[in-house]
Design a protein around this motif. Structure first.
Motif, PDB file in Angstrom:
ATOM      1  N   LEU A   1      10.035 -76.523  42.582  1.00 17.43           N
ATOM      2  CA  LEU A   1      11.074 -76.830  43.565  1.00 17.43           C
ATOM      3  C   LEU A   1      10.751 -76.213  44.915  1.00 17.43           C
ATOM      4  CD1 LEU A   1      13.912 -77.801  44.487  1.00 17.43           C
ATOM      5  CD2 LEU A   1      14.805 -75.635  43.599  1.00 17.43           C
ATOM      6  N   ASN A   2      10.870 -77.023  45.950  1.00 20.60           N
ATOM      7  CA  ASN A   2      10.846 -76.526  47.326  1.00 20.60           C
ATOM      8  C   ASN A   2      12.308 -76.468  47.780  1.00 20.60           C
ATOM      9  OD1 ASN A   2      10.786 -76.146  50.089  1.00 20.60           O
ATOM     10  ND2 ASN A   2       9.117 -77.580  50.456  1.00 20.60           N
ATOM     11  N   PRO A   3      12.898 -75.273  47.842  1.00 15.03           N
ATOM     12  CA  PRO A   3      14.337 -75.164  48.111  1.00 15.03           C
ATOM     13  C   PRO A   3      14.716 -75.197  49.590  1.00 15.03           C
ATOM     14  CG  PRO A   3      13.440 -73.004  47.681  1.00 15.03           C
ATOM     15  CD  PRO A   3      12.286 -73.967  47.579  1.00 15.03           C
ATOM     16  N   THR A   4      13.782 -75.596  50.452  1.00 16.85           N
ATOM     17  CA  THR A   4      14.043 -75.542  51.891  1.00 16.85           C
ATOM     18  C   THR A   4      15.252 -76.378  52.286  1.00 16.85           C
ATOM     19  OG1 THR A   4      11.677 -75.196  52.305  1.00 16.85           O
ATOM     20  CG2 THR A   4      13.035 -75.878  54.173  1.00 16.85           C
ATOM     21  N   LEU A   5      15.309 -77.623  51.811  1.00 11.83           N
ATOM     22  CA  LEU A   5      16.434 -78.488  52.170  1.00 11.83           C
ATOM     23  C   LEU A   5      17.748 -77.921  51.649  1.00 11.83           C
ATOM     24  CD1 LEU A   5      17.545 -81.070  53.408  1.00 11.83           C
ATOM     25  CD2 LEU A   5      17.016 -82.260  51.268  1.00 11.83           C
ATOM     26  N   LEU A   6      17.741 -77.431  50.427  1.00 13.38           N
ATOM     27  CA  LEU A   6      18.961 -76.837  49.872  1.00 13.38           C
ATOM     28  C   LEU A   6      19.407 -75.629  50.688  1.00 13.38           C
ATOM     29  CD1 LEU A   6      18.256 -77.000  46.028  1.00 13.38           C
ATOM     30  CD2 LEU A   6      20.052 -78.219  47.268  1.00 13.38           C
TER      31      LEU A   6
ATOM     32  N   LYS B   1       9.013 -81.273  42.944  1.00 19.95           N
ATOM     33  CA  LYS B   1       7.689 -81.884  43.031  1.00 19.95           C
ATOM     34  C   LYS B   1       7.081 -82.219  41.671  1.00 19.95           C
ATOM     35  CE  LYS B   1       3.130 -81.171  45.139  1.00 19.95           C
ATOM     36  NZ  LYS B   1       2.351 -81.362  43.903  1.00 19.95           N
ATOM     37  N   ALA B   2       7.276 -81.367  40.673  1.00 18.91           N
ATOM     38  CA  ALA B   2       6.566 -81.536  39.401  1.00 18.91           C
ATOM     39  C   ALA B   2       6.896 -82.865  38.727  1.00 18.91           C
ATOM     40  CB  ALA B   2       6.882 -80.370  38.467  1.00 18.91           C
ATOM     41  N   VAL B   3       8.168 -83.150  38.537  1.00 22.38           N
ATOM     42  CA  VAL B   3       8.533 -84.396  37.860  1.00 22.38           C
ATOM     43  C   VAL B   3       8.246 -85.601  38.751  1.00 22.38           C
ATOM     44  CG1 VAL B   3      10.962 -84.489  38.597  1.00 22.38           C
ATOM     45  CG2 VAL B   3      10.293 -85.456  36.389  1.00 22.38           C
ATOM     46  N   SER B   4       8.311 -85.411  40.055  1.00 20.37           N
ATOM     47  CA  SER B   4       7.957 -86.491  40.976  1.00 20.37           C
ATOM     48  C   SER B   4       6.478 -86.846  40.849  1.00 20.37           C
ATOM     49  CB  SER B   4       8.279 -86.080  42.415  1.00 20.37           C
ATOM     50  OG  SER B   4       7.859 -87.067  43.327  1.00 20.37           O
ATOM     51  N   ASP B   5       5.637 -85.839  40.638  1.00 16.38           N
ATOM     52  CA  ASP B   5       4.203 -86.087  40.462  1.00 16.38           C
ATOM     53  C   ASP B   5       3.923 -86.873  39.182  1.00 16.38           C
ATOM     54  OD1 ASP B   5       3.585 -84.828  42.815  1.00 16.38           O
ATOM     55  OD2 ASP B   5       2.901 -82.953  41.893  1.00 16.38           O
ATOM     56  N   VAL B   6       4.723 -86.644  38.151  1.00 19.03           N
ATOM     57  CA  VAL B   6       4.567 -87.407  36.911  1.00 19.03           C
ATOM     58  C   VAL B   6       4.877 -88.884  37.165  1.00 19.03           C
ATOM     59  CG1 VAL B   6       5.441 -87.730  34.559  1.00 19.03           C
ATOM     60  CG2 VAL B   6       5.044 -85.430  35.432  1.00 19.03           C
ATOM     61  N   CYS B   7       5.899 -89.137  37.972  1.00 18.02           N
ATOM     62  CA  CYS B   7       6.229 -90.520  38.336  1.00 18.02           C
ATOM     63  C   CYS B   7       5.087 -91.154  39.130  1.00 18.02           C
ATOM     64  CB  CYS B   7       7.515 -90.562  39.153  1.00 18.02           C
ATOM     65  SG  CYS B   7       8.994 -90.015  38.264  1.00 18.02           S
ATOM     66  N   GLN B   8       4.518 -90.385  40.054  1.00 18.33           N
ATOM     67  CA  GLN B   8       3.413 -90.907  40.850  1.00 18.33           C
ATOM     68  C   GLN B   8       2.206 -91.217  39.971  1.00 18.33           C
ATOM     69  OE1 GLN B   8       3.460 -91.704  44.185  1.00 18.33           O
ATOM     70  NE2 GLN B   8       1.494 -92.650  43.670  1.00 18.33           N
ATOM     71  N   ALA B   9       1.970 -90.384  38.967  1.00 24.16           N
ATOM     72  CA  ALA B   9       0.862 -90.629  38.044  1.00 24.16           C
ATOM     73  C   ALA B   9       1.065 -91.941  37.289  1.00 24.16           C
ATOM     74  CB  ALA B   9       0.735 -89.467  37.065  1.00 24.16           C
ATOM     75  N   ALA B  10       2.321 -92.285  37.012  1.00 28.05           N
ATOM     76  CA  ALA B  10       2.607 -93.568  36.357  1.00 28.05           C
ATOM     77  C   ALA B  10       2.250 -94.731  37.276  1.00 28.05           C
ATOM     78  CB  ALA B  10       4.078 -93.636  35.959  1.00 28.05           C
ATOM     79  N   PHE B  11       2.528 -94.574  38.568  1.00 26.25           N
ATOM     80  CA  PHE B  11       2.157 -95.623  39.525  1.00 26.25           C
ATOM     81  C   PHE B  11       0.634 -95.757  39.629  1.00 26.25           C
ATOM     82  CE2 PHE B  11       6.224 -94.301  41.931  1.00 26.25           C
ATOM     83  CZ  PHE B  11       7.002 -95.073  41.081  1.00 26.25           C
TER      84      PHE B  11
ATOM     85  N   ALA C   1      14.231 -82.194  32.087  1.00 27.12           N
ATOM     86  CA  ALA C   1      15.134 -81.211  31.477  1.00 27.12           C
ATOM     87  C   ALA C   1      15.113 -79.902  32.264  1.00 27.12           C
ATOM     88  CB  ALA C   1      14.735 -80.970  30.022  1.00 27.12           C
ATOM     89  N   ALA C   2      13.926 -79.479  32.694  1.00 26.95           N
ATOM     90  CA  ALA C   2      13.823 -78.250  33.483  1.00 26.95           C
ATOM     91  C   ALA C   2      14.508 -78.415  34.838  1.00 26.95           C
ATOM     92  CB  ALA C   2      12.352 -77.882  33.675  1.00 26.95           C
ATOM     93  N   THR C   3      14.356 -79.590  35.438  1.00 31.43           N
ATOM     94  CA  THR C   3      15.000 -79.865  36.729  1.00 31.43           C
ATOM     95  C   THR C   3      16.517 -79.824  36.598  1.00 31.43           C
ATOM     96  OG1 THR C   3      13.126 -81.232  37.444  1.00 31.43           O
ATOM     97  CG2 THR C   3      15.227 -81.583  38.566  1.00 31.43           C
ATOM     98  N   VAL C   4      17.027 -80.480  35.571  1.00 32.92           N
ATOM     99  CA  VAL C   4      18.476 -80.489  35.342  1.00 32.92           C
ATOM    100  C   VAL C   4      18.977 -79.077  35.038  1.00 32.92           C
ATOM    101  CG1 VAL C   4      20.302 -81.330  33.810  1.00 32.92           C
ATOM    102  CG2 VAL C   4      18.517 -82.894  34.592  1.00 32.92           C
ATOM    103  N   ALA C   5      18.213 -78.321  34.262  1.00 30.61           N
ATOM    104  CA  ALA C   5      18.617 -76.954  33.917  1.00 30.61           C
ATOM    105  C   ALA C   5      18.700 -76.073  35.163  1.00 30.61           C
ATOM    106  CB  ALA C   5      17.629 -76.360  32.914  1.00 30.61           C
ATOM    107  N   LEU C   6      17.758 -76.255  36.088  1.00 32.99           N
ATOM    108  CA  LEU C   6      17.775 -75.456  37.317  1.00 32.99           C
ATOM    109  C   LEU C   6      18.956 -75.842  38.209  1.00 32.99           C
ATOM    110  CD1 LEU C   6      16.575 -73.337  39.120  1.00 32.99           C
ATOM    111  CD2 LEU C   6      14.895 -75.009  39.931  1.00 32.99           C
ATOM    112  N   VAL C   7      19.228 -77.128  38.305  1.00 33.39           N
ATOM    113  CA  VAL C   7      20.389 -77.577  39.084  1.00 33.39           C
ATOM    114  C   VAL C   7      21.672 -77.008  38.481  1.00 33.39           C
ATOM    115  CG1 VAL C   7      21.764 -79.592  39.737  1.00 33.39           C
ATOM    116  CG2 VAL C   7      19.280 -79.666  39.945  1.00 33.39           C
ATOM    117  N   LYS C   8      21.767 -77.041  37.162  1.00 28.89           N
ATOM    118  CA  LYS C   8      22.956 -76.508  36.484  1.00 28.89           C
ATOM    119  C   LYS C   8      23.092 -75.002  36.720  1.00 28.89           C
ATOM    120  CE  LYS C   8      25.361 -76.515  32.046  1.00 28.89           C
ATOM    121  NZ  LYS C   8      25.790 -75.104  32.145  1.00 28.89           N
ATOM    122  N   MET C   9      21.969 -74.309  36.756  1.00 35.60           N
ATOM    123  CA  MET C   9      21.997 -72.864  36.986  1.00 35.60           C
ATOM    124  C   MET C   9      22.580 -72.547  38.366  1.00 35.60           C
ATOM    125  SD  MET C   9      18.813 -70.168  36.737  1.00 35.60           S
ATOM    126  CE  MET C   9      18.631 -70.442  34.965  1.00 35.60           C
ATOM    127  N   ILE C  10      22.195 -73.328  39.371  1.00 33.40           N
ATOM    128  CA  ILE C  10      22.733 -73.125  40.721  1.00 33.40           C
ATOM    129  C   ILE C  10      24.213 -73.497  40.763  1.00 33.40           C
ATOM    130  CG2 ILE C  10      22.507 -73.781  43.152  1.00 33.40           C
ATOM    131  CD1 ILE C  10      19.554 -74.381  42.598  1.00 33.40           C
TER     132      ILE C  10
END
Length: 231
Positions: free
Chosen positions: A84-89, A150-160, A195-204
């Motif tokens: 996660l790049n938390p700059t925007l948040l 970025k991590a899960v987004s990169d997985v999507c890009q790999a699918a493309f 799942a990790a992304t959702v868990a981090l959002v839930k933590m915040i």
């Protein structure tokens, strides 16, 4: 004859006010003083959405549920795994961040379900459980990269980028909507990182929108400078 006809037309246009900009009606004093009734951000969002007959959007039924079992529990581990790049948040106020992440949390679960609902029985090579639609993956990638996951987004890009993904030969003009296009997705990794992304959002969210200390070192601070500072 022509001259008289022309002058008559001009007179008609002049009388009708042709060529003049439309009159802009200024709001009345009562309208200027009118305020939204709600002060709570959640209630205010609902009031604005339903203003003048609008409808509050409803969420689709999730046919595929995401389990957070197995996701790291420590914030530092989640930050590392999700990249996660938390700059925007960090640019948001705490109340705004909390309200935004409440919606974002449900968006992640909704769009994850939409991706998994498109999972094809097998790919052209007979491999099962890897092919999903381009449209659903594209939607998920835009959702996650927009907030810096970025991590899960990169997985999507790999699918493309997978060789079996059926793009045309001019990818720079690829349309946003490709109903017949399928991508080969690493479903296990996609699910793990979602799942990790959702868990981090839930933590915040559990901290009412306050960013964890682990986010501080990952915030990109850019000095605001004017063009003439270098002169």
């Amino acid at each position: 004859m022509a001259s008289g006809s022309s002058s008559g037309v001009n007179e008609t246009l002049r009388l009708r006010g042709a060529g003049k900009p439309p009159r802009i009606r200024q709001p009345t004093k009562a309208q200027m003083e009118e305020r939204w009734k709600s002060t709570n951000p959640r209630d205010l969002a609902y009031e604005i959405a339903t203003f003048m007959g609008g409808e509050w959007p409803t969420r689709p039924v999730r046919k595929v549920q995401l389990s957070l079992e197995g996701a790291p529990r420590e914030c530092e581990d989640l930050m590392e795994l999700t990249q996660l790049n938390p700059t925007l948040l960090s640019e948001m106020t705490v109340p705004t961040r909390e309200l935004f992440l409440e919606v974002y949390y449900d968006d992640l679960l909704d769009v994850y379900s939409q991706v998994m609902e498109t999972l094809a029985p097998e790919d052209p090579h007979g491999v099962r459980g890897t092919r999903v639609t381009f449209d659903s993956v594209r939607k998920f990638k835009h959702l996650t990269i927009s907030l810096g996951f970025k991590a899960v987004s990169d997985v999507c890009q790999a699918a493309f980028d997978h060789p079996d993904t059926d793009f045309d030969e001019w990818p720079e003009v690829t349309p946003d909507h490709r109903p017949g296009c399928w991508c080969t997705l690493d479903v296990a990794k996609f699910t793990q990182l979602t799942a990790a992304t959702v868990a981090l959002v839930k933590m915040i969210l559990d901290e009412k929108g306050v960013l964890p200390p682990a986010a501080e070192a990952r915030i990109i601070n850019v000095a605001k400078r004017f063009y003439y500072d270098d002169v």
